[in-house]
Design an enzyme around this catalytic site. Structure first.
Site, PDB file in Angstrom:
ATOM      1  N   THR A 166      -6.773   7.471   6.089  1.00  0.00           N
ATOM      2  CA  THR A 166      -6.571   6.403   5.115  1.00  0.00           C
ATOM      3  C   THR A 166      -7.960   5.931   4.702  1.00  0.00           C
ATOM      4  O   THR A 166      -8.947   6.227   5.357  1.00  0.00           O
ATOM      5  CB  THR A 166      -5.776   5.207   5.703  1.00  0.00           C
ATOM      6  OG1 THR A 166      -6.567   4.614   6.724  1.00  0.00           O
ATOM      7  CG2 THR A 166      -4.470   5.636   6.293  1.00  0.00           C
ATOM      8  N   GLY A 167      -7.995   5.165   3.613  1.00  0.00           N
ATOM      9  CA  GLY A 167      -9.299   4.681   3.154  1.00  0.00           C
ATOM     10  C   GLY A 167      -9.707   5.343   1.854  1.00  0.00           C
ATOM     11  O   GLY A 167      -8.856   5.855   1.125  1.00  0.00           O
ATOM     12  N   ARG A 192      -5.140   9.141 -11.463  1.00  0.00           N
ATOM     13  CA  ARG A 192      -6.022   9.428 -10.317  1.00  0.00           C
ATOM     14  C   ARG A 192      -5.199   9.898  -9.110  1.00  0.00           C
ATOM     15  O   ARG A 192      -4.179   9.324  -8.772  1.00  0.00           O
ATOM     16  CB  ARG A 192      -6.808   8.167  -9.959  1.00  0.00           C
ATOM     17  CG  ARG A 192      -7.736   8.319  -8.734  1.00  0.00           C
ATOM     18  CD  ARG A 192      -7.100   7.756  -7.480  1.00  0.00           C
ATOM     19  NE  ARG A 192      -8.045   7.650  -6.379  1.00  0.00           N
ATOM     20  CZ  ARG A 192      -7.694   7.337  -5.133  1.00  0.00           C
ATOM     21  NH1 ARG A 192      -6.445   7.080  -4.840  1.00  0.00           N
ATOM     22  NH2 ARG A 192      -8.600   7.271  -4.181  1.00  0.00           N
ATOM     23  N   VAL A 193      -5.650  10.971  -8.494  1.00  0.00           N
ATOM     24  CA  VAL A 193      -5.002  11.464  -7.281  1.00  0.00           C
ATOM     25  C   VAL A 193      -5.962  11.259  -6.124  1.00  0.00           C
ATOM     26  O   VAL A 193      -7.132  11.655  -6.202  1.00  0.00           O
ATOM     27  CB  VAL A 193      -4.641  12.965  -7.418  1.00  0.00           C
ATOM     28  CG1 VAL A 193      -4.092  13.514  -6.109  1.00  0.00           C
ATOM     29  CG2 VAL A 193      -3.633  13.167  -8.540  1.00  0.00           C
ATOM     30  N   GLY A 194      -5.486  10.646  -5.064  1.00  0.00           N
ATOM     31  CA  GLY A 194      -6.339  10.423  -3.892  1.00  0.00           C
ATOM     32  C   GLY A 194      -6.246  11.572  -2.911  1.00  0.00           C
ATOM     33  O   GLY A 194      -5.798  12.678  -3.243  1.00  0.00           O
ATOM     34  N   ASP A 195      -6.646  11.295  -1.692  1.00  0.00           N
ATOM     35  CA  ASP A 195      -6.642  12.330  -0.655  1.00  0.00           C
ATOM     36  C   ASP A 195      -5.261  12.561  -0.040  1.00  0.00           C
ATOM     37  O   ASP A 195      -4.988  13.621   0.509  1.00  0.00           O
ATOM     38  CB  ASP A 195      -7.598  11.928   0.477  1.00  0.00           C
ATOM     39  CG  ASP A 195      -7.184  10.586   1.092  1.00  0.00           C
ATOM     40  OD1 ASP A 195      -6.948   9.636   0.319  1.00  0.00           O
ATOM     41  OD2 ASP A 195      -7.095  10.483   2.325  1.00  0.00           O
ATOM     42  N   THR A 222       1.455   7.036   0.276  1.00  0.00           N
ATOM     43  CA  THR A 222       0.645   5.918  -0.214  1.00  0.00           C
ATOM     44  C   THR A 222       0.922   5.595  -1.675  1.00  0.00           C
ATOM     45  O   THR A 222       1.412   6.455  -2.421  1.00  0.00           O
ATOM     46  CB  THR A 222      -0.855   6.294  -0.092  1.00  0.00           C
ATOM     47  OG1 THR A 222      -1.652   5.149  -0.354  1.00  0.00           O
ATOM     48  CG2 THR A 222      -1.255   7.375  -1.073  1.00  0.00           C
ATOM     49  N   THR A 234      -2.520   3.053   3.188  1.00  0.00           N
ATOM     50  CA  THR A 234      -1.761   4.312   3.244  1.00  0.00           C
ATOM     51  C   THR A 234      -1.127   4.333   4.604  1.00  0.00           C
ATOM     52  O   THR A 234      -1.564   3.617   5.498  1.00  0.00           O
ATOM     53  CB  THR A 234      -2.756   5.506   3.157  1.00  0.00           C
ATOM     54  OG1 THR A 234      -3.324   5.544   1.854  1.00  0.00           O
ATOM     55  CG2 THR A 234      -2.108   6.848   3.452  1.00  0.00           C
ATOM     56  N   SER A 255       0.791  -1.233   0.000  1.00  0.00           N
ATOM     57  CA  SER A 255       0.000   0.000   0.000  1.00  0.00           C
ATOM     58  C   SER A 255       0.820   1.279   0.000  1.00  0.00           C
ATOM     59  O   SER A 255       0.256   2.369  -0.116  1.00  0.00           O
ATOM     60  CB  SER A 255      -0.926   0.012   1.215  1.00  0.00           C
ATOM     61  OG  SER A 255      -0.181   0.036   2.406  1.00  0.00           O
ATOM     62  N   GLY A 282     -10.193   7.629  -0.619  1.00  0.00           N
ATOM     63  CA  GLY A 282      -9.731   8.999  -0.706  1.00  0.00           C
ATOM     64  C   GLY A 282     -10.767   9.975  -1.238  1.00  0.00           C
ATOM     65  O   GLY A 282     -10.775  11.149  -0.873  1.00  0.00           O
TER      66      GLY A 282
HETATM   67  N1  ASP Z   1      -6.572   7.145   0.846  1.00  0.00           N
HETATM   68  C1  ASP Z   1      -5.789   6.513  -0.163  1.00  0.00           C
HETATM   69  C2  ASP Z   1      -6.291   6.895  -1.502  1.00  0.00           C
HETATM   70  O1  ASP Z   1      -7.484   7.028  -1.663  1.00  0.00           O
HETATM   71  C3  ASP Z   1      -5.793   5.048  -0.117  1.00  0.00           C
HETATM   72  C4  ASP Z   1      -5.832   4.467   1.223  1.00  0.00           C
HETATM   73  O2  ASP Z   1      -5.676   5.090   2.209  1.00  0.00           O
HETATM   74  O3  ASP Z   1      -6.046   3.300   1.342  1.00  0.00           O
HETATM   75  O4  ASP Z   1      -5.498   6.990  -2.397  1.00  0.00           O
END
Ligand code: ASP
Length: 360
Positions: free
Chosen positions: A265-266, A242-245, A232, A214, A90, A268
């Site tokens: 995390t999770g 793609r850009v996450g949070d 992450t 993450t 991850s 995004g």
């Molecule tokens: N938050 C991260 C994202 O969406 C992924 C993760 O935390 O699992 O890129």
């Protein structure tokens, strides 16, 4: 003499000087005596990662903090430990790739002391995006660099490009690709399809799911200054670009030197829409504990979704720390309680938080 010298210089420079003097000529402040300017508060470091690598990362960070090092240094070096673990799918090396089989990393860094932030997104071939994010923070007047620009910046600073796609991650990606659709031509020939589970890597990775993962690392140093980093490989098999949070300040990470810090995390996409880390810190500023503030953010997100889809609950985990060293950790749903790593002078602790919707 020594007493006078302490009074006339800052605590940090006193520390630098004492460390530089050999063979016990001066006595280093004992860990017990390490407080923030006499306030009684102590340095600490936390992470959302609780496996062995997460624990090692905490020890690396603590090593720096316990010698009077800065929160920024502790956070970076701790995050680097997790990024370098090839078994962790991850983060950093070994992270699962995007849908094209390319590992694209996101990271953010924030220094509460100087109210500075830096981040990189869709960074390829560089194992330590957290270190690049730190350099964006400290050596540019920008906050976020993406893709090819982030890579050129990293190379300008001497980072070496390397292949981050481990064999394990590549096989997981291939397995996902072959299983994606019955209507494409990836996978074994049609007349042998019922035998596909006989191939070795199908057996190695029987259940491939999109997965999140993450790490958040946050530290408070001897001066009471707070820094944080989120790093992450993002959502596995994400669309290219793609850009996450994680690299979005206020979403995957936020630090307020007067209040505390939070990381996410999770999924995004939810975290971006809710500005979750900023919201958690904001709630702490309003008097909520870190635990309450993490749960407030979960409830806020769930409440938004309830209006359009009462049954939908996304998968987030938040961690937070207050200026005074209280910690909090919450998850939206799940069976096991969420946990976080906490390293203080008392040692390492895996601390449990709460599931906000335990029956989902
Ligand atoms: N938050 C991260 C994202 O969406 C992924 C993760 O935390 O699992 O890129």
């Amino acid at each position: 003499m020594l007493f006078n010298m302490k009074k006339s210089i800052s605590r940090r420079s006193f520390f630098d000087q004492t460390i530089g003097i050999s063979a016990g000529a001066l006595i280093l402040p004992s860990l017990k005596g390490m407080t923030f300017n006499g306030s009684g508060l102590k340095p600490m470091i936390i992470s959302s990662h609780t496996n062995d690598t997460g624990k090692n990362a905490m020890e690396t960070g603590w090593e720096i903090l316990s010698k009077g090092g800065s929160a920024v240094d502790a956070v970076e070096k701790a995050a680097n430990v997790i990024e370098a673990d090839p078994e962790d799918t991850s983060v950093g090396l070994g992270g699962l790739p995007n849908e094209d089989g390319v590992v694209q990393l996101d990271s953010s860094f924030m220094d509460g002391k100087t109210y500075s932030a830096g981040a990189v997104a869709c960074l390829e071939n560089i194992m330590h995006p957290s270190s690049v994010a730190r350099l964006v923070m400290q050596h540019t007047d920008h906050v976020l660099l993406v893709g090819a620009g982030a890579l050129s910046f990293a190379k300008a600073w001497g980072f070496k490009e390397e292949n981050l796609l481990t064999e394990k991650a590549r096989k997981i990606w291939l397995r996902w690709k072959e299983d994606l659709s019955p209507d494409d031509d990836w996978g074994v020939p049609e007349h042998l399809q019922n035998l596909k589970s006989g191939t070795s890597y199908w057996k190695d990775f029987p259940d491939i799911e999109h997965h999140y993962g993450t790490t958040n690392v946050i530290a408070i140093d001897i001066n009471g200054d707070i820094a944080g980093c989120t790093t992450t490989s993002g959502l596995s098999f994400k669309l290219n670009g793609r850009v996450g949070d994680s690299p979005i300040i206020g979403a995957g990470l936020y630090v307020d030197n007067e209040v505390g810090a939070a990381g996410a995390t999770g999924r995004g996409e939810d975290v971006i829409k809710s500005c979750a880390s900023y919201y958690i810190v904001f709630r702490m500023k309003e008097g909520r504990t870190p635990q309450q503030a993490c749960e407030d953010a979960m409830l806020m997100i769930a409440d938004r979704y309830r209006k359009v889809n009462p049954d939908y609950l996304p998968s987030e985990k938040f961690v937070a720390i207050s200026k005074s060293g209280e910690t909090g950790c919450a998850m939206m749903k799940g069976t096991n309680k969420p946990a976080m790593s906490v390293r203080t002078e008392k040692g390492y602790l895996k601390q449990e938080g709460n599931i906000v919707f335990p029956d989902k």
